[in-house]
Design an enzyme around this catalytic site. Structure first.
Site, PDB file in Angstrom:
ATOM      1  N   LYS A 156     -30.856  37.927 -44.390  1.00  0.00           N
ATOM      2  CA  LYS A 156     -31.618  36.992 -43.536  1.00  0.00           C
ATOM      3  C   LYS A 156     -32.267  37.735 -42.363  1.00  0.00           C
ATOM      4  CE  LYS A 156     -27.877  34.518 -42.754  1.00  0.00           C
ATOM      5  NZ  LYS A 156     -26.895  35.249 -43.567  1.00  0.00           N
ATOM      6  N   ARG A 166     -25.834  25.718 -40.094  1.00  0.00           N
ATOM      7  CA  ARG A 166     -24.774  26.207 -40.980  1.00  0.00           C
ATOM      8  C   ARG A 166     -23.839  25.100 -41.416  1.00  0.00           C
ATOM      9  NH1 ARG A 166     -24.809  31.845 -39.036  1.00  0.00           N
ATOM     10  NH2 ARG A 166     -23.353  32.995 -40.320  1.00  0.00           N
ATOM     11  N   ARG A 176     -23.423  48.257 -43.069  1.00  0.00           N
ATOM     12  CA  ARG A 176     -24.431  47.866 -42.069  1.00  0.00           C
ATOM     13  C   ARG A 176     -24.152  48.516 -40.708  1.00  0.00           C
ATOM     14  NH1 ARG A 176     -25.615  41.723 -40.962  1.00  0.00           N
ATOM     15  NH2 ARG A 176     -23.363  41.647 -40.739  1.00  0.00           N
ATOM     16  N   ARG A 212     -20.796  46.185 -36.586  1.00  0.00           N
ATOM     17  CA  ARG A 212     -20.371  44.892 -36.063  1.00  0.00           C
ATOM     18  C   ARG A 212     -18.869  44.674 -36.257  1.00  0.00           C
ATOM     19  NH1 ARG A 212     -24.538  40.250 -38.053  1.00  0.00           N
ATOM     20  NH2 ARG A 212     -22.569  39.169 -38.389  1.00  0.00           N
ATOM     21  N   ARG A 233     -15.598  34.834 -43.832  1.00  0.00           N
ATOM     22  CA  ARG A 233     -16.992  34.372 -43.665  1.00  0.00           C
ATOM     23  C   ARG A 233     -17.538  33.819 -44.980  1.00  0.00           C
ATOM     24  NH1 ARG A 233     -19.189  39.762 -41.376  1.00  0.00           N
ATOM     25  NH2 ARG A 233     -21.284  38.905 -41.585  1.00  0.00           N
TER      26      ARG A 233
END
Ligand code: AP5
Ligand code: MG
Length: 217
Positions: free
Chosen positions: A13, A90, A129, A162, A173
């Site tokens: 996203k 969400r 990431r 992160r 998640r």
């Protein structure tokens, strides 16, 4: 154009939003980025949100909705060229409240872009990431490594991993996504605003498919 970007963690996203920001000149509003900024600044909102984010759980609806409402009503850039909401809504409650806000400010959504991605790809992407602490640019140790280790190509800022990109939190998640966010897809399908994108594909390809969808609409 006014868009929402839906999809599991790691679907791309934020990556797609960065491309669309350039090509369509849209404002990028990411609730995750907004919370991380609040956490960095050690605000009351940030300290409260951190308790949820570190565990991979959702921040309560009332807090998120209030934050988005302020953005949509106070950010003048939003009213001009349009925007993308990344990671919001969400929950169905968030989607309903968003519609109420947009009706009041007379800015209905054009599309909800639903990015799919398969689990092995998600795990590979989130595990590797890296994010720039200063400008938020996204990197990946294998898919998109920075030119100089730990340094952002765009602004020279420090690159970090992160806190919620660890195995246990990724698992939570994903569960939260399936239980709370997937139903939002039907909410937009019923409104005739849903467009699905295969997020497993390379990000340039995803963008090209989307631009073609907009042209052919
Ligand atoms: P948020 O920051 O929104 O995290 P998320 O939804 O889990 O999504 P991600 O940012 O992890 O994934 P992405 O799809 O943006 O992937 P990206 O482009 O970075 O939210 C964090 C937390 O904040 C939530 O868990 C929650 O606690 C809270 N929160 C936020 N919004 C909330 C709300 N509305 N309500 C309640 N709580 C909320 O890509 C990932 C990696 O893959 C990158 O390294 C990238 O380089 C790479 N990559 C991406 N696309 C491709 C591609 N096509 N090919 C190859 N590599 C790719
Ligand atoms: Mg993101």
């Amino acid at each position: 154009m006014r868009l929402v970007l839906l999809g599991p963690p790691g679907a791309g996203k934020g990556t797609l939003a960065a491309l669309l920001k350039e090509s369509l000149k849209l404002v990028h509003i990411s609730t995750g980025d907004m919370f991380r900024e609040e956490i960095r600044n050690k605000t009351q909102l940030g300290c409260g949100a951190k308790l949820y984010i570190d565990k991979g759980e959702l921040v309560p609806d009332e807090i998120v909705i209030q934050m988005i409402e302020q953005q949509l009503t106070n950010n003048s850039a939003v009213g001009h060229g349009g925007y993308m909401l990344d990671g919001f809504p969400r929950t169905c409650k968030q989607a309903e409240d968003l519609d109420r806000i947009l009706e009041r400010i007379q800015q209905p959504l054009d599309y909800a872009l639903y990015m799919t991605a398969t689990l092995p790809i998600i795990v590979q992407r989130l595990g590797g990431r890296r994010v720039c602490r200063k400008c938020g640019a996204l990197f990946h140790i294998r898919n998109k490594p920075p030119l100089k280790e730990n340094v952002c190509d765009n602004c020279g800022g420090e690159i970090y991993k992160r806190a919620d990109d660890n195995e246990a939190t990724i698992h939570t998640r994903m569960n939260v996504y399936v239980n709370n966010t997937q139903p939002v897809k039907d909410y937009y399908k019923n409104q005739g605003k849903l467009k699905e994108l295969d997020g497993d594909k390379e990000s340039d390809e995803v963008q090209a498919i989307l631009m073609k969808m907009f042209r052919d609409k």
